[in-house]
Design a protein around this motif. Sequence first.
Motif, mmCIF file in Angstrom:
data_model
loop_
_atom_site.group_PDB
_atom_site.id
_atom_site.type_symbol
_atom_site.label_atom_id
_atom_site.label_comp_id
_atom_site.label_asym_id
_atom_site.label_seq_id
_atom_site.Cartn_x
_atom_site.Cartn_y
_atom_site.Cartn_z
ATOM 1 N N TRP A 194 -2.458 48.196 -4.168
ATOM 2 C CA TRP A 194 -3.063 49.419 -4.709
ATOM 3 C C TRP A 194 -4.574 49.256 -4.839
ATOM 4 O O TRP A 194 -5.355 50.158 -4.532
ATOM 5 C CB TRP A 194 -2.423 49.746 -6.065
ATOM 6 N N TYR A 195 -4.980 48.083 -5.250
ATOM 7 C CA TYR A 195 -6.409 47.792 -5.383
ATOM 8 C C TYR A 195 -7.070 47.822 -4.005
ATOM 9 O O TYR A 195 -8.135 48.405 -3.816
ATOM 10 C CB TYR A 195 -6.583 46.407 -6.021
ATOM 11 N N CYS B 176 -7.312 50.278 -10.420
ATOM 12 C CA CYS B 176 -7.299 50.995 -11.685
ATOM 13 C C CYS B 176 -8.634 50.776 -12.419
ATOM 14 O O CYS B 176 -9.312 49.778 -12.201
ATOM 15 C CB CYS B 176 -6.123 50.511 -12.528
ATOM 16 N N TYR C 67 -8.576 42.036 -11.864
ATOM 17 C CA TYR C 67 -7.761 40.868 -11.490
ATOM 18 C C TYR C 67 -8.032 40.411 -10.064
ATOM 19 O O TYR C 67 -7.854 39.253 -9.720
ATOM 20 C CB TYR C 67 -6.266 41.173 -11.604
ATOM 21 N N SER D 274 -2.160 38.463 -8.851
ATOM 22 C CA SER D 274 -3.180 39.460 -9.227
ATOM 23 C C SER D 274 -2.679 40.864 -8.933
ATOM 24 O O SER D 274 -3.460 41.800 -8.829
ATOM 25 C CB SER D 274 -4.484 39.170 -8.495
ATOM 26 N N GLY D 275 -1.383 41.037 -8.795
ATOM 27 C CA GLY D 275 -0.831 42.358 -8.493
ATOM 28 C C GLY D 275 0.658 42.389 -8.765
ATOM 29 O O GLY D 275 1.077 42.203 -9.893
HETATM 30 S S1 SF4 Z 1 -3.133 44.857 -10.401
HETATM 31 FE FE1 SF4 Z 1 -2.208 46.510 -11.613
HETATM 32 S S2 SF4 Z 1 -3.896 47.248 -12.914
HETATM 33 FE FE2 SF4 Z 1 -4.829 46.092 -11.188
HETATM 34 S S3 SF4 Z 1 -5.299 47.602 -9.569
HETATM 35 FE FE3 SF4 Z 1 -3.237 46.764 -9.172
HETATM 36 S S4 SF4 Z 1 -1.860 48.222 -10.182
HETATM 37 FE FE4 SF4 Z 1 -3.882 48.558 -11.057
#
Ligand code: SF4
Length: 323
Positions: free
Chosen positions: A34-35, A41, A46, A80-81
């Motif tokens: 997602w990052y 987010c 992280y 980290s995810g």
């Molecule tokens: S590790 Fe979790 S909080 Fe960080 S970007 Fe990914 S989904 Fe979002």
Amino acid sequence: MSKRYVSAWSEDDALDGERVKAFVVILRTSGCSWYRSTGGCSMCGYNEESETTSGEDLIFQFTKALEGYDDERVIKVYTSGSFLDPAEVPLDARDRILSEARDRAERIVFESRPEYVKNIDGDATGLEVAIGLETADDDLRENCIGKGFSFEDFTHAASTARDRGATVRTYLLMKPPGLTERGALEDVRASIEATSSLSDVISINPMNIQRRTKVERLWQKGRYSPPWLWSLVEALGTEIDAKVVSHPSGGGKARGAHNCGECDDAVLGAIRRFSLDGQRHRLDISCGCIDLWKAQLDLEDRALAEGIDYRKDPRMGTIPLVR
Ligand code: SF4
Ligand SMILES: [Zn+2]
């Protein structure tokens, strides 16, 4: 390619009401998908630790970290995810790590976004899936955090995990940007109520401002301040069936949840003890600054009601009110 895990340590934890030791390993993965696809987010830094990593490297990292394992009854494997994202932890590495961990400990905890929970294979007894829901409020999660999934996605994932025998740990974020202190407290309380029937453990993470994040930029401009520890104490006192805990990262520091500075260590100690044994009297603590916290709750309410764009944070001086 990285063969170095980020860190590993032993810590106190609770397992089915008993105080036990947990072995925590943070693996260095390629980071959260997602990052990588969206920038992540608003509060998440992280991915600072991420590097391109193969499944073989991850098995090597985990095996190396296990050299420090000392019969802890819980093993937490963090990345980290999402541990269940095959783009981050390839399936063969995931299965091997889980099997090694299950041979040693009674409970294995890992984190995952909801969309990957369907990837749990077979009997998941003894596994605990930690899901960063952050808030039960879809608007807040979308507009102030940018999480990219809905409350419904979370409920499906939590039910799937439980159907397969796993337990569920729900992470709630206290004080996403855009909320007043009271708004943050009410959001956590409402989120605890909304998730208690789907969670075995609810873990409240008060905001800890990480480097190179959207929240850090707001904080540097004076448009955000982390919550008071008093708000966290108040939220932990919510009476529900699931266990509510908190292990505040950065607690007592300017970037984390804090009080006046005089009482922070004592309040953090009380939160730690409460999180281990669930004894409510642990939270019976006080300090003169509790009146400043209450004053801030009222002042922000009045400022909002009267359309005034400033508030007085007793810890920081005058800063703009973020709506
Ligand atoms: S590790 Fe979790 S909080 Fe960080 S970007 Fe990914 S989904 Fe979002
Ligand atoms: Zn104080």
